[in-house]
Motif scaffolding. Structure first.
Motif, PDB file in Angstrom:
ATOM      1  N   ALA A   1      -8.020  37.055 -37.707  1.00 55.38           N
ATOM      2  CA  ALA A   1      -7.081  35.938 -37.589  1.00 55.38           C
ATOM      3  C   ALA A   1      -7.429  34.865 -38.622  1.00 55.38           C
ATOM      4  O   ALA A   1      -8.609  34.597 -38.889  1.00 55.38           O
ATOM      5  N   VAL A   2      -6.411  34.264 -39.210  1.00 54.67           N
ATOM      6  CA  VAL A   2      -6.606  33.197 -40.204  1.00 54.67           C
ATOM      7  C   VAL A   2      -6.456  31.860 -39.486  1.00 54.67           C
ATOM      8  O   VAL A   2      -5.350  31.442 -39.143  1.00 54.67           O
ATOM      9  N   VAL A   3      -7.585  31.197 -39.223  1.00 51.18           N
ATOM     10  CA  VAL A   3      -7.588  29.924 -38.504  1.00 51.18           C
ATOM     11  C   VAL A   3      -8.543  28.954 -39.188  1.00 51.18           C
ATOM     12  O   VAL A   3      -9.369  29.349 -40.017  1.00 51.18           O
ATOM     13  N   GLN A   4      -8.445  27.702 -38.824  1.00 49.32           N
ATOM     14  CA  GLN A   4      -9.327  26.674 -39.385  1.00 49.32           C
ATOM     15  C   GLN A   4     -10.701  26.766 -38.732  1.00 49.32           C
ATOM     16  O   GLN A   4     -10.818  26.867 -37.516  1.00 49.32           O
ATOM     17  N   ARG A   5     -11.762  26.713 -39.557  1.00 43.49           N
ATOM     18  CA  ARG A   5     -13.129  26.871 -39.063  1.00 43.49           C
ATOM     19  C   ARG A   5     -14.044  25.833 -39.701  1.00 43.49           C
ATOM     20  O   ARG A   5     -13.722  25.236 -40.723  1.00 43.49           O
ATOM     21  N   ASN A   6     -15.240  25.689 -39.095  1.00 42.48           N
ATOM     22  CA  ASN A   6     -16.258  24.854 -39.730  1.00 42.48           C
ATOM     23  C   ASN A   6     -17.182  25.660 -40.628  1.00 42.48           C
ATOM     24  O   ASN A   6     -17.982  25.108 -41.366  1.00 42.48           O
ATOM     25  N   ALA A   7     -17.073  27.001 -40.580  1.00 47.12           N
ATOM     26  CA  ALA A   7     -17.932  27.843 -41.415  1.00 47.12           C
ATOM     27  C   ALA A   7     -17.492  27.829 -42.863  1.00 47.12           C
ATOM     28  O   ALA A   7     -18.273  28.178 -43.756  1.00 47.12           O
ATOM     29  N   SER A   8     -16.262  27.420 -43.116  1.00 44.80           N
ATOM     30  CA  SER A   8     -15.741  27.316 -44.477  1.00 44.80           C
ATOM     31  C   SER A   8     -14.605  26.308 -44.448  1.00 44.80           C
ATOM     32  O   SER A   8     -13.682  26.431 -43.641  1.00 44.80           O
TER      33      SER A   8
ATOM     34  N   TYR B   1      -6.804  35.519 -22.229  1.00 43.89           N
ATOM     35  CA  TYR B   1      -6.743  36.589 -23.226  1.00 43.89           C
ATOM     36  C   TYR B   1      -6.317  36.094 -24.608  1.00 43.89           C
ATOM     37  O   TYR B   1      -6.253  36.900 -25.546  1.00 43.89           O
ATOM     38  N   ASN B   2      -6.018  34.815 -24.759  1.00 40.16           N
ATOM     39  CA  ASN B   2      -5.555  34.308 -26.052  1.00 40.16           C
ATOM     40  C   ASN B   2      -6.652  33.634 -26.861  1.00 40.16           C
ATOM     41  O   ASN B   2      -6.400  33.143 -27.960  1.00 40.16           O
ATOM     42  N   ILE B   3      -7.884  33.581 -26.340  1.00 41.67           N
ATOM     43  CA  ILE B   3      -8.998  33.004 -27.096  1.00 41.67           C
ATOM     44  C   ILE B   3      -9.496  34.049 -28.090  1.00 41.67           C
ATOM     45  O   ILE B   3      -9.809  35.178 -27.709  1.00 41.67           O
ATOM     46  N   THR B   4      -9.566  33.691 -29.363  1.00 48.46           N
ATOM     47  CA  THR B   4      -9.798  34.677 -30.416  1.00 48.46           C
ATOM     48  C   THR B   4     -11.258  35.049 -30.596  1.00 48.46           C
ATOM     49  O   THR B   4     -11.567  36.156 -31.040  1.00 48.46           O
ATOM     50  N   SER B   5     -12.200  34.141 -30.288  1.00 48.58           N
ATOM     51  CA  SER B   5     -13.598  34.392 -30.622  1.00 48.58           C
ATOM     52  C   SER B   5     -14.509  33.470 -29.816  1.00 48.58           C
ATOM     53  O   SER B   5     -14.052  32.499 -29.201  1.00 48.58           O
ATOM     54  N   GLU B   6     -15.797  33.757 -29.849  1.00 44.77           N
ATOM     55  CA  GLU B   6     -16.785  32.880 -29.221  1.00 44.77           C
ATOM     56  C   GLU B   6     -16.807  31.520 -29.906  1.00 44.77           C
ATOM     57  O   GLU B   6     -17.081  30.501 -29.267  1.00 44.77           O
ATOM     58  N   ALA B   7     -16.521  31.497 -31.211  1.00 46.36           N
ATOM     59  CA  ALA B   7     -16.492  30.227 -31.941  1.00 46.36           C
ATOM     60  C   ALA B   7     -15.363  29.333 -31.443  1.00 46.36           C
ATOM     61  O   ALA B   7     -15.513  28.108 -31.352  1.00 46.36           O
ATOM     62  N   GLN B   8     -14.226  29.929 -31.111  1.00 49.33           N
ATOM     63  CA  GLN B   8     -13.117  29.136 -30.575  1.00 49.33           C
ATOM     64  C   GLN B   8     -13.448  28.647 -29.175  1.00 49.33           C
ATOM     65  O   GLN B   8     -13.123  27.503 -28.817  1.00 49.33           O
ATOM     66  N   LEU B   9     -14.108  29.470 -28.397  1.00 49.21           N
ATOM     67  CA  LEU B   9     -14.517  29.068 -27.050  1.00 49.21           C
ATOM     68  C   LEU B   9     -15.525  27.924 -27.112  1.00 49.21           C
ATOM     69  O   LEU B   9     -15.450  26.969 -26.328  1.00 49.21           O
ATOM     70  N   ALA B  10     -16.462  27.996 -28.058  1.00 50.92           N
ATOM     71  CA  ALA B  10     -17.433  26.909 -28.227  1.00 50.92           C
ATOM     72  C   ALA B  10     -16.719  25.615 -28.615  1.00 50.92           C
ATOM     73  O   ALA B  10     -17.060  24.531 -28.120  1.00 50.92           O
ATOM     74  N   ALA B  11     -15.713  25.714 -29.491  1.00 53.23           N
ATOM     75  CA  ALA B  11     -14.962  24.520 -29.892  1.00 53.23           C
ATOM     76  C   ALA B  11     -14.243  23.901 -28.700  1.00 53.23           C
ATOM     77  O   ALA B  11     -14.183  22.668 -28.564  1.00 53.23           O
ATOM     78  N   ILE B  12     -13.696  24.736 -27.812  1.00 57.05           N
ATOM     79  CA  ILE B  12     -13.035  24.232 -26.600  1.00 57.05           C
ATOM     80  C   ILE B  12     -14.039  23.490 -25.726  1.00 57.05           C
ATOM     81  O   ILE B  12     -13.760  22.390 -25.216  1.00 57.05           O
ATOM     82  N   ALA B  13     -15.234  24.075 -25.550  1.00 57.72           N
ATOM     83  CA  ALA B  13     -16.264  23.438 -24.726  1.00 57.72           C
ATOM     84  C   ALA B  13     -16.664  22.083 -25.297  1.00 57.72           C
ATOM     85  O   ALA B  13     -16.735  21.078 -24.569  1.00 57.72           O
ATOM     86  N   PHE B  14     -16.912  22.012 -26.604  1.00 57.81           N
ATOM     87  CA  PHE B  14     -17.306  20.752 -27.228  1.00 57.81           C
ATOM     88  C   PHE B  14     -16.173  19.726 -27.187  1.00 57.81           C
ATOM     89  O   PHE B  14     -16.414  18.526 -27.011  1.00 57.81           O
ATOM     90  N   LEU B  15     -14.927  20.196 -27.343  1.00 63.41           N
ATOM     91  CA  LEU B  15     -13.776  19.284 -27.312  1.00 63.41           C
ATOM     92  C   LEU B  15     -13.619  18.662 -25.927  1.00 63.41           C
ATOM     93  O   LEU B  15     -13.414  17.440 -25.797  1.00 63.41           O
TER      94      LEU B  15
ATOM     95  N   GLU C   1     -14.128  27.322 -34.220  1.00 64.48           N
ATOM     96  CA  GLU C   1     -12.782  27.599 -34.710  1.00 64.48           C
ATOM     97  C   GLU C   1     -11.788  26.721 -33.962  1.00 64.48           C
ATOM     98  O   GLU C   1     -11.947  26.490 -32.761  1.00 64.48           O
ATOM     99  N   LEU C   2     -10.763  26.260 -34.671  1.00 63.53           N
ATOM    100  CA  LEU C   2      -9.770  25.373 -34.066  1.00 63.53           C
ATOM    101  C   LEU C   2      -8.965  26.125 -33.012  1.00 63.53           C
ATOM    102  O   LEU C   2      -8.347  27.152 -33.301  1.00 63.53           O
TER     103      LEU C   2
END
Length: 546
Positions: free
Chosen positions: A101-108, A465-479, A526-527
């Protein structure tokens, strides 16, 4: 390399942990407080070194660059790999490995410094235990050398292909918004996934649209799914769920090689399932559950929902967040919520559940919410569907006319009163906190078992089922944690607050919600969408909705 180190401005000591290799910066910071031996390094490469235009879309550019960079990280680790020693003893380089998936990230990401644009790549480095010489070689020689290799071999031809793809995908999305269609699957798409779920299954049959459902959008031909009620049916292992999973993935653009590059779905779509055991707080489920003994169905709350009440709440919450397309697989649904045939209706006189078959048309006609349903075990939905697709060995066929004749009910259905679909909820700040009661230390963790732990909450997110990755889940938790600690109001306008936070993350960078205070998190974010952030909040047991 040059180290900026510390310097003084008007007598004040300023720390700037940045190394420079010519015009490339290496900014070093802690990943979190308990791992000083595993720093986070952000590599900042000027656009002009890469020959990049300032007008390029930063999300597409960053996504492409990250995928290119992964190979260079592998090369670095091959140089220092020692199978007889652990990473902690030997040292290692780590970077985020993205899904397709092409999404906004902090890794790049792209950053502007002094009116100059930089492509930024974030990595973490495990420094070798008690081996300062090797640590210096890794940071000051090996890493800068590999960055120069990345710059020298930056593939502008493939970058252009990535931008051409993204531009065409966005054209399709814009067309979809103003059309009668809610989804599109191009001919030639490869929908079945391999065992790692990171690409198409080897030997998978290319998708071919039925002729009578084929449309051409922006020069791309494929199957269009019209708004309304669509049933996907077929025998076991025919590709029904594979098609639905592809539609679910189509809320995001995908990179070249994924196989689903031209699967485009309404971006508000959500997959809905039964979630027995989830928490529900103060929500109107009367469109589907007329009454519940000793409880209010108009303001329903429970710490442990049944399959039917959880699926009813999931649909109502999806409507509340603005979802215009429900994706439902009967295998993940509560049977008594989805259907009740004529024989059971005549037998059961006192039934509180209004099955989804009775509401699915009203949901579209009154609220503009379409449904795509995978149904293989019951004909109850055939009479209410606008289009019916039969999957046979992963090949779709339009059988709407034939199925309508088969599915015609023996006697007309009884008309039921129109539903009240309205939901108006806010939350109070009571126990909306990352601090457990009687504790002065915040708690935030994402469990590998499918839970977010925040304060006193243990939030079950296994049914999202719509969460794409652990990185997106972490972003939700921090948000969510950031909203909780920054809130001063007694009553919180939740959607408004989340939309603003997501807008800030999109504009200023996903990393703005990260905190190095919490151990156990990887560094990557991930956003997310508003839909998934609210879905997590809706599952909090101690949160008070009013």
């Amino acid at each position: 390399m040059i180290y900026e180190g510390s310097y003084y401005v008007e007598g004040e000591r300023i720390s700037d942990p940045t190394y420079w290799n010519e015009d490339v910066a290496f900014h070093i910071e802690r990943t979190h407080k308990l791992t000083p031996d595993k720093p986070c390094i952000t590599i900042k490469i000027p656009f002009d070194r890469l020959g990049l235009d300032d007008r390029l879309d930063p999300v597409v550019l960053s996504d492409f660059a990250l995928r290119q960079w992964v190979g260079h990280m592998d090369a670095l680790n091959e140089w220092i790999y020692n199978r007889s020693r652990s990473d902690k003893d030997n040292g290692a380089f780590y970077c985020f490995r993205p899904t397709n998936a092409v999404v906004q990230r902090n890794a790049s990401f792209v950053e502007v410094l002094s009116e100059k644009r930089y492509l930024c790549l974030m990595i973490t480095v495990q420094l070798p235990y008690k081996n300062h010489d090797k640590a210096m070689r890794m940071l000051c020689k090996m890493l800068p050398k590999e960055v120069e290799e990345f710059i020298a071999h930056f593939d502008h031809f493939r970058l252009k292909a990535a931008f051409d793809l993204a531009n065409k995908q966005n054209e399709l999305r814009e067309w979809l918004k103003s059309s009668d269609y809610c989804a599109f699957i191009a001919n030639g798409s490869l929908l079945p996934r391999n065992t790692d779920n990171n690409g198409p299954l080897e030997g998978a049959l290319p998708f071919v649209s039925p002729e009578d459902m084929e449309v051409e959008i922006c020069g791309v031909r494929g199957m269009g799914i019209k708004r309304g009620v669509t049933v996907i049916t077929g025998g076991g292992y025919s590709g029904k769920s594979t098609l639905l999973d592809a539609l679910n993935s189509g809320i995001y653009n995908h990179c070249l090689g994924d196989g689903r590059e031209w699967v485009i779905t309404d971006q508000s779509a959500m997959e809905i399932a039964a979630e027995e055991g989830r928490a529900i707080s103060n929500i109107n489920i009367t469109p589907f559950i007329k009454w519940i003994p000793n409880r209010s169905a108009e303001q329903f709350s429970t710490d442990y929902a049944s399959g039917s009440t959880s699926q009813a709440a999931n649909i109502m919450e999806a409507i509340h967040v603005g979802c215009k397309l429900l994706l439902i697989d009967e295998d993940r649904s509560a049977t008594n919520f989805m259907i009740q045939d004529a024989k059971m209706r005549s037998l059961i006189r006192h039934e509180p559940i209004t099955p989804f078959t009775e509401r699915v048309r009203e949901l579209y006609e009154a609220m503009g919410v379409s449904s795509v349903l995978v149904i293989g075990g019951s004909g109850e939905f055939l009479s209410v569907a606008d289009q019916i697709i039969l999957m046979d060995q992963f090949a779709p066929k339009n059988v709407t006319g034939e199925a309508k004749k088969i599915g015609e009910p023996d006697k007309p259905r009884e008309r039921i009163p129109a539903a009240n679909w309205e939901i108006d909820r806010k939350i109070t700040n009571d126990r909306f906190s990352s601090y457990p009661q009687s504790s002065g230390t915040e708690k935030l963790k994402v469990s590998s078992m499918g839970y977010i732990l925040m304060g006193d909450e243990q939030i079950d997110i296994r049914g999202l089922y719509n969460i794409t990755s652990e990185a997106q889940l972490a972003a939700i938790a921090f948000l969510i944690r950031k909203i909780a600690i920054s809130n001063q109001d007694r009553v919180i306008p939740l959607q408004e607050r989340i939309r603003k936070a997501l807008d800030d993350m999109e504009r200023e960078g996903v990393d703005r919600v990260f905190s190095s205070f919490f151990p156990g998190f990887e560094r990557w974010l991930e956003l997310p969408r508003l839909n998934e952030v609210l879905a997590v909040l809706n599952r909090m047991k101690h949160l008070k909705f009013i």
